[in-house]
Structures are given as C-alpha cells and as structure tokens.
Design an enzyme around this catalytic site. Structure first.
Site, mmCIF file in Angstrom:
data_model
loop_
_atom_site.group_PDB
_atom_site.id
_atom_site.type_symbol
_atom_site.label_atom_id
_atom_site.label_comp_id
_atom_site.label_asym_id
_atom_site.label_seq_id
_atom_site.Cartn_x
_atom_site.Cartn_y
_atom_site.Cartn_z
ATOM 1 N N HIS A 211 -9.306 -3.408 -2.853
ATOM 2 C CA HIS A 211 -8.301 -2.726 -2.020
ATOM 3 C C HIS A 211 -8.653 -1.239 -1.897
ATOM 4 O O HIS A 211 -8.571 -0.653 -0.819
ATOM 5 C CB HIS A 211 -6.907 -2.915 -2.639
ATOM 6 C CG HIS A 211 -5.791 -2.211 -1.917
ATOM 7 N ND1 HIS A 211 -4.829 -2.876 -1.186
ATOM 8 C CD2 HIS A 211 -5.486 -0.893 -1.829
ATOM 9 C CE1 HIS A 211 -3.988 -1.986 -0.663
ATOM 10 N NE2 HIS A 211 -4.363 -0.777 -1.045
ATOM 11 N N GLU A 212 -9.092 -0.640 -3.038
ATOM 12 C CA GLU A 212 -9.438 0.795 -3.014
ATOM 13 C C GLU A 212 -10.739 1.047 -2.275
ATOM 14 O O GLU A 212 -10.846 1.999 -1.496
ATOM 15 C CB GLU A 212 -9.537 1.352 -4.439
ATOM 16 C CG GLU A 212 -8.290 1.163 -5.297
ATOM 17 C CD GLU A 212 -7.005 1.470 -4.568
ATOM 18 O OE1 GLU A 212 -6.014 0.754 -4.809
ATOM 19 O OE2 GLU A 212 -6.971 2.406 -3.732
ATOM 20 N N CYS B 110 0.849 -1.189 0.000
ATOM 21 C CA CYS B 110 0.000 0.000 0.000
ATOM 22 C C CYS B 110 0.885 1.239 0.000
ATOM 23 O O CYS B 110 1.887 1.280 0.715
ATOM 24 C CB CYS B 110 -0.905 -0.007 1.237
ATOM 25 S SG CYS B 110 -2.083 1.367 1.293
ATOM 26 N N HIS C 129 -10.220 1.283 1.292
ATOM 27 C CA HIS C 129 -9.724 2.592 1.752
ATOM 28 C C HIS C 129 -10.880 3.560 2.015
ATOM 29 O O HIS C 129 -10.814 4.373 2.934
ATOM 30 C CB HIS C 129 -8.771 3.218 0.732
ATOM 31 C CG HIS C 129 -7.352 2.742 0.821
ATOM 32 N ND1 HIS C 129 -6.614 2.767 1.983
ATOM 33 C CD2 HIS C 129 -6.531 2.223 -0.118
ATOM 34 C CE1 HIS C 129 -5.404 2.290 1.753
ATOM 35 N NE2 HIS C 129 -5.324 1.943 0.482
HETATM 36 O O1 LIG Z 1 -4.567 2.005 -2.380
HETATM 37 C C1 LIG Z 1 -3.752 1.931 -3.312
HETATM 38 N N1 LIG Z 1 -2.477 1.636 -3.107
HETATM 39 O O2 LIG Z 1 -2.050 1.560 -1.846
HETATM 40 C C2 LIG Z 1 -1.570 1.282 -4.178
HETATM 41 C C3 LIG Z 1 -1.460 -0.230 -4.306
HETATM 42 C C4 LIG Z 1 -2.793 -0.848 -4.697
HETATM 43 C C5 LIG Z 1 -2.679 -2.352 -5.028
HETATM 44 C C6 LIG Z 1 -2.177 -3.223 -3.854
HETATM 45 C C7 LIG Z 1 -2.796 -4.595 -4.101
HETATM 46 C C8 LIG Z 1 -3.969 -4.398 -5.011
HETATM 47 C C9 LIG Z 1 -4.051 -2.926 -5.368
HETATM 48 C C10 LIG Z 1 -0.404 -0.519 -5.343
HETATM 49 O O3 LIG Z 1 -0.642 -0.331 -6.520
HETATM 50 N N2 LIG Z 1 0.831 -0.940 -4.947
HETATM 51 N N3 LIG Z 1 1.073 -1.116 -3.620
HETATM 52 C C11 LIG Z 1 2.467 -0.922 -3.221
HETATM 53 C C12 LIG Z 1 3.363 -1.744 -4.099
HETATM 54 C C13 LIG Z 1 3.208 -1.356 -5.506
HETATM 55 C C14 LIG Z 1 1.779 -1.338 -5.973
HETATM 56 C C15 LIG Z 1 1.331 -2.681 -6.550
HETATM 57 O O4 LIG Z 1 0.777 -3.484 -5.830
HETATM 58 N N4 LIG Z 1 1.526 -2.843 -7.847
HETATM 59 C C16 LIG Z 1 1.218 -3.986 -8.593
HETATM 60 C C17 LIG Z 1 0.615 -5.125 -8.054
HETATM 61 C C18 LIG Z 1 0.351 -6.200 -8.898
HETATM 62 C C19 LIG Z 1 0.698 -6.123 -10.219
HETATM 63 C C20 LIG Z 1 1.316 -4.977 -10.689
HETATM 64 N N5 LIG Z 1 1.575 -3.919 -9.865
HETATM 65 NI NI NI Z 2 -3.644 1.148 -0.519
#
Ligand SMILES: O=CN(O)C[C@@H](CC1CCCC1)C(=O)N1NCCC[C@H]1C(=O)Nc1ccccn1
Ligand code: NI
Length: 183
Positions: A153-154, A110, A157
């Site tokens: 996940h969103e 996250c 939030h």
């Molecule tokens: O609330 C929103 N957030 O906190 C950003 C999160 C949201 C995702 C987390 C799991 C599902 C939605 C986010 O995108 N990340 N979290 C931090 C690490 C990088 C990135 C990520 O998971 N990237 C990713 C995952 C799978 C495939 C490709 N890329």
């Molecule tokens: Ni998040």
C-alpha cells in the site's frame, strides 16, 4: 510532529506523482522526514496522543501523503506473531512475490481518502523486499500478510497508485482466484 492537517487528500496532484529516489548520505530534511513519519504512526496508535492531537490511526504512511515526493515511507504494523514491524523504508523494491494473493476482508482505507471505498484489494500474500535505512544500509526482508499488504500500500503511494485503483470495477468483491482473506 506530523498532524492530520499535514496529510494531503485525494485530488492533490502529489498523490498521483511518481516519487523521486533519494541519494545518500540523506539530507537533514529527508532524515527528519523519515523519523517524523514513523513518529506519526507511533503517536497515531497511542490512544492518549491520538485523541489529544486528533490523529487517525495508521499502520503505514508515505512521504507523498505529507506532500514530499520522495521514496520514503514508514511502517508500524503487527506481524502474525504480534511483534511490531517498525521500519523507516528508503528507496524500496519488491524483488519477488508469491503467486498467492491476500486481502483485508474489510477492504482498505487510506489517510488521504476521506470516504469509504468498498471492495477487496488483492495483493501478493508474501513478498521479498529490499530497501535502505536512514544510514544507507541495505536491508532485505521477507514479509507476509498484514505487513506485506501495508508495504505494498505504501509502495503504491510512491508510484502515485491509490488502493482503489486495484478494486475490480465490475465486481468489487470479486473472489480473486488464488486469494485468501486475512482472518
Ligand atoms: O498510506 C497509508 N495510509 O493511508 C494509512 C493506512 C495504511 C493501511 C491501509 C491498508 C494497508 C495499510 C492505514 O493504516 N489505515 N487506513 C485508514 C484506516 C485506518 C488504517 C488501517 O488500515 N489500520 C489497520 C488495518 C489493519 C489492521 C490494523 N489497523
Ligand atoms: Ni494510504
């Protein structure tokens, strides 16, 4: 543009609030917020822009993460066919979901959590959702696998829920029955 300095981190009370529904027509600032959230995701996935502005890559981001407690989030995430699900989501609802669960084999992270929290986060693999776009038009969509996980996940939030709230305390890698790792 939204930068990492604008993203609030765990411990900030806004991350634990239930965000308020927005009314239509959207205020100028709520419309701008939705556009800024999507722009952040697109920027964060552009290597040059992400490096230039030190952005952490995201496939989703929710308004509470930039300290705006309203029910708006953005998704910019590839589906199983490699096409991008690109949406600004307003007042979302999950109208139905599969019994089958799915989880990211590497667990979830996250942008508001500056630490690794290990463990599987099991979520319904397929969901049917309803939401409004910035113009107040209602959309109904069926999502599965990564887009479905991101949407949930969103939506968490918007309800003050963090991904690690779902991790099994006794056994973080508990093979939840009827669940499948996304390959
Ligand atoms: O609330 C929103 N957030 O906190 C950003 C999160 C949201 C995702 C987390 C799991 C599902 C939605 C986010 O995108 N990340 N979290 C931090 C690490 C990088 C990135 C990520 O998971 N990237 C990713 C995952 C799978 C495939 C490709 N890329
Ligand atoms: Ni998040």
């Amino acid at each position: 543009m939204i930068l990492m300095k604008d993203v609030i981190r765990e411990g900030h009370e806004t991350l634990r609030k239930k965000a308020a529904e927005v009314t239509f027509p959207l205020s100028a600032e709520n419309r701008q917020l939705g556009e800024d959230l999507l722009e952040f995701l697109i920027n964060s996935q552009d290597p040059e822009i992400a490096e230039k502005y030190d952005l952490r890559s995201g496939i989703g981001i929710a308004a509470p993460q930039v300290n705006r407690s309203v029910r708006i989030f953005a998704l910019y995430v590839p589906n199983d066919h490699g096409d991008m699900v690109e949406e600004i989501v307003v007042n979302p609802k999950i109208v139905s979901h599969s019994v089958e669960l799915a989880y990211l084999p590497g667990g979830e992270g996250c942008l508001s959590v500056d630490r690794d929290v290990t463990g599987y986060v099991p979520r319904p693999q397929r969901i049917t959702v309803k939401f409004f776009n910035l113009d107040g038009e209602e959309k109904k969509m069926r999502l599965k696998n990564l887009p479905a996980i991101a949407f949930q996940h969103e939506l968490d939030h918007l309800n003050g829920v963090m991904f690690y709230d779902h991790i099994n305390k006794d056994n973080p890698y508990f093979e939840v029955p009827n669940s499948h790792p996304l390959e």
